[in-house]
Design a protein around this motif. Structure first.
Motif, short mmCIF file in Angstrom:
data_model
loop_
_atom_site.label_atom_id
_atom_site.label_comp_id
_atom_site.label_asym_id
_atom_site.label_seq_id
_atom_site.Cartn_x
_atom_site.Cartn_y
_atom_site.Cartn_z
N ALA A 1 6.00 14.17 -13.52
CA ALA A 1 7.21 14.31 -14.33
C ALA A 1 7.40 15.74 -14.80
N ALA A 2 6.30 16.46 -15.00
CA ALA A 2 6.37 17.85 -15.46
C ALA A 2 6.59 18.84 -14.32
N GLY A 3 6.53 18.34 -13.07
CA GLY A 3 6.78 19.22 -11.92
C GLY A 3 5.54 19.76 -11.26
N CYS A 4 4.36 19.24 -11.62
CA CYS A 4 3.12 19.66 -10.96
C CYS A 4 2.67 18.55 -10.02
N PRO A 5 2.67 18.77 -8.71
CA PRO A 5 2.26 17.73 -7.77
C PRO A 5 0.80 17.31 -8.02
N ALA A 6 0.60 16.03 -8.13
CA ALA A 6 -0.74 15.48 -8.36
C ALA A 6 -0.71 14.00 -8.01
N ALA A 7 -1.83 13.48 -7.55
CA ALA A 7 -1.87 12.07 -7.18
C ALA A 7 -3.22 11.47 -7.48
N GLN A 8 -3.17 10.27 -8.00
CA GLN A 8 -4.39 9.48 -8.16
C GLN A 8 -4.94 9.17 -6.77
N VAL A 9 -6.23 9.36 -6.57
CA VAL A 9 -6.85 9.06 -5.28
C VAL A 9 -7.10 7.55 -5.22
N ARG A 10 -6.31 6.87 -4.38
CA ARG A 10 -6.33 5.41 -4.35
C ARG A 10 -7.14 4.88 -3.18
N THR A 11 -7.60 3.65 -3.32
CA THR A 11 -8.09 2.89 -2.18
C THR A 11 -6.87 2.36 -1.42
N SER A 12 -7.08 1.86 -0.21
CA SER A 12 -5.96 1.29 0.54
C SER A 12 -5.39 0.07 -0.20
N ARG A 13 -6.26 -0.70 -0.87
CA ARG A 13 -5.78 -1.87 -1.62
C ARG A 13 -4.83 -1.44 -2.72
N ASP A 14 -5.21 -0.38 -3.43
CA ASP A 14 -4.35 0.10 -4.52
C ASP A 14 -3.09 0.78 -3.99
N ALA A 15 -3.22 1.49 -2.87
CA ALA A 15 -2.06 2.17 -2.31
C ALA A 15 -0.96 1.18 -1.94
N LEU A 16 -1.35 0.01 -1.45
CA LEU A 16 -0.36 -0.99 -1.05
C LEU A 16 0.42 -1.57 -2.24
N LYS A 17 -0.06 -1.31 -3.45
CA LYS A 17 0.62 -1.80 -4.65
C LYS A 17 1.67 -0.82 -5.17
N ILE A 18 1.80 0.35 -4.55
CA ILE A 18 2.80 1.32 -5.01
C ILE A 18 4.19 0.68 -4.86
N PRO A 19 4.94 0.52 -5.94
CA PRO A 19 6.20 -0.26 -5.91
C PRO A 19 7.22 0.23 -4.89
N THR A 20 7.29 1.53 -4.68
CA THR A 20 8.33 2.06 -3.80
C THR A 20 8.19 1.58 -2.36
N LEU A 21 6.98 1.20 -1.95
CA LEU A 21 6.78 0.70 -0.58
C LEU A 21 7.61 -0.56 -0.34
N ALA A 22 7.52 -1.49 -1.28
CA ALA A 22 8.30 -2.72 -1.16
C ALA A 22 9.79 -2.44 -1.33
N GLU A 23 10.12 -1.56 -2.27
CA GLU A 23 11.53 -1.24 -2.52
C GLU A 23 12.20 -0.63 -1.29
N ARG A 24 11.45 0.13 -0.51
CA ARG A 24 12.00 0.80 0.67
C ARG A 24 11.83 -0.03 1.96
N GLY A 25 11.32 -1.25 1.83
CA GLY A 25 11.19 -2.11 3.00
C GLY A 25 10.06 -1.72 3.93
N MET A 26 9.06 -1.00 3.42
CA MET A 26 7.95 -0.58 4.28
C MET A 26 6.99 -1.72 4.59
N LEU A 27 7.01 -2.79 3.80
CA LEU A 27 6.12 -3.92 4.00
C LEU A 27 6.92 -5.07 4.58
#
Length: 392
Positions: free
Chosen positions: A305-331
């Motif tokens: 939100a502040a403009g500094c790129p950063a990401a939580q290092v996720r497992t594949s299980r957690d990555a699949l829970k990212i809401p935008t994947l479902a919103e964009r029809g990726m699943l």
């Protein structure tokens, strides 16, 4: 109408790179007829199969929506079935040993004789000609050969998770086929496409490879700078890891603000990128001390939100829970052989109309053989004879 509705693809591929390519074509609407060995199928049907499932995750992931036809390519009657399929196909994709299709009378020149508008794509490790063309290739061997496994240090080479070279080679073939279909629209002519996994690996690593070509430095093309920039590195938090990608001054300023570190922002040792890199050890120690008490998930939200790129290092299980994947029809919902409900990965882009998507479930071995043969003009007696001969 999807982009490839009405396009018929004859899929003579197995394992991963080839099926990945034809899966992308199917997602855009192509009818994909997958030719498999009778009684055995694609090599990946049983590769690391989960007990109780009819096919492996590796196979399921890249074969949704296709039709499965079992044909014995060692049988002349079986090869004749393939030639009949080629008569009405728009695209043939194969990843047999280089030269094998030609030896069976199923090479480009052979099938071009029955369909001059055919787009014919061959996928291999090293191309269809030359000294290396008959060498076997897998994802990890190409990674080792191309420099991907070398990290610039003395540690034991490791293979990254996933089959990036296999999948990217399939994507290069997919792009090549789309270009050939567009060319055919303009010229009326088919085309032979030769896609090599080694070539694709160099495309994938292009930025690092060009750096080496320019400087001559013997650096890892996949990771030319190994975590030695203090603001482009992983840090442990109280609940996992956060990866910072603070490349520029505005990123640094946003980082200091979010983590409440005005003393770091005003420290002359860390005034700009050059000085921060010159004092890497001190800054990494200071950031590690600051970040260890934060939540990785909250840091991700606040830094982004502040403009500094950063990401939580996720497992594949957690990555699949990212809401935008479902919103964009990726699943994409589908069914595995045997009828289990599953989810597959969609094409990776969104359109304003008629977007990509599956046309059907992952096929059971040979599920469409009789229907496809009937469409080619084979009667019930003909099909029974071919089965008795072991041709299908």
């Amino acid at each position: 109408m999807r982009a490839l509705d009405g396009i018929k693809v004859l899929d003579l591929t197995h394992a991963l790179a080839g099926p990945f390519c034809t899966y992308q074509l199917q997602l855009l609407g192509a009818e994909v007829i997958k030719v498999e060995k009778p009684g055995v199928g694609d090599d990946f049907r049983d590769f690391a199969r989960i007990p109780g499932w009819d096919a492996s995750p590796s196979f399921i992931s890249v074969n949704g929506g296709k039709k499965s036809v079992t044909v014995n390519l060692k049988s002349e009657a079986g090869r004749e079935v393939v030639r009949k399929l080629a008569e009405t196909a728009d695209v043939v994709v194969e990843n047999l040993r280089p030269g094998a299709a030609r030896e069976m009378g199923l090479g480009f020149e052979d099938l071009k004789g029955v369909n001059r508008k055919l787009v014919y794509c061959s996928i291999s490790g090293f191309g269809q000609s030359g000294e290396m063309s008959r060498w076997p290739a897998y994802d990890h061997t190409i990674k080792a050969m191309s420099g991907m496994m070398w990290d610039g240090g003395d540690d034991v080479p490791t293979q990254a998770r996933g089959f990036s070279v296999d999948c990217f080679s399939g994507y290069v073939a997919f792009a090549a086929i789309l270009s050939a279909l567009l060319r055919r629209e303009r010229t009326g002519e088919g085309q032979l496409l030769d896609v090599a996994m080694l070539d694709a690996s160099f495309v994938l690593m292009g930025v690092g490879m060009v750096r080496q070509l320019i400087t001559g430095d013997d650096v890892s093309p996949i990771q030319p700078i190994a975590h030695d920039r203090p603001t482009v590195a992983p840090y442990r938090t109280r609940d996992g890891w956060i990866w910072l990608s603070g490349n520029f001054q505005n990123h640094w300023e946003a980082l200091c603000k979010v983590i409440g570190a005005p003393e770091l922002l005003s420290d002359p040792r860390f005034a700009d990128v050059k000085s921060r890199n010159a004092h890497t050890a001190e800054l990494k120690a200071a950031l590690a001390d600051k970040l260890k008490d934060f939540s990785a998930a909250q840091l991700e939200k606040d830094l982004m939100a502040a403009g500094c790129p950063a990401a939580q290092v996720r497992t594949s299980r957690d990555a699949l829970k990212i809401p935008t994947l479902a919103e964009r029809g990726m699943l994409a919902p589908s069914q595995a052989p045997g009828g289990r409900d599953i989810t597959l990965i969609n094409a990776g882009f969104v359109t304003d109309a008629d977007g990509p998507g599956l046309s059907g479930p992952v096929p059971a071995l040979g599920a469409d053989t009789e229907a496809v043969l009937k469409g080619l003009g084979y009667g019930a007696a003909d099909t029974a004879r071919l089965k008795a001969e072991g041709a299908v």
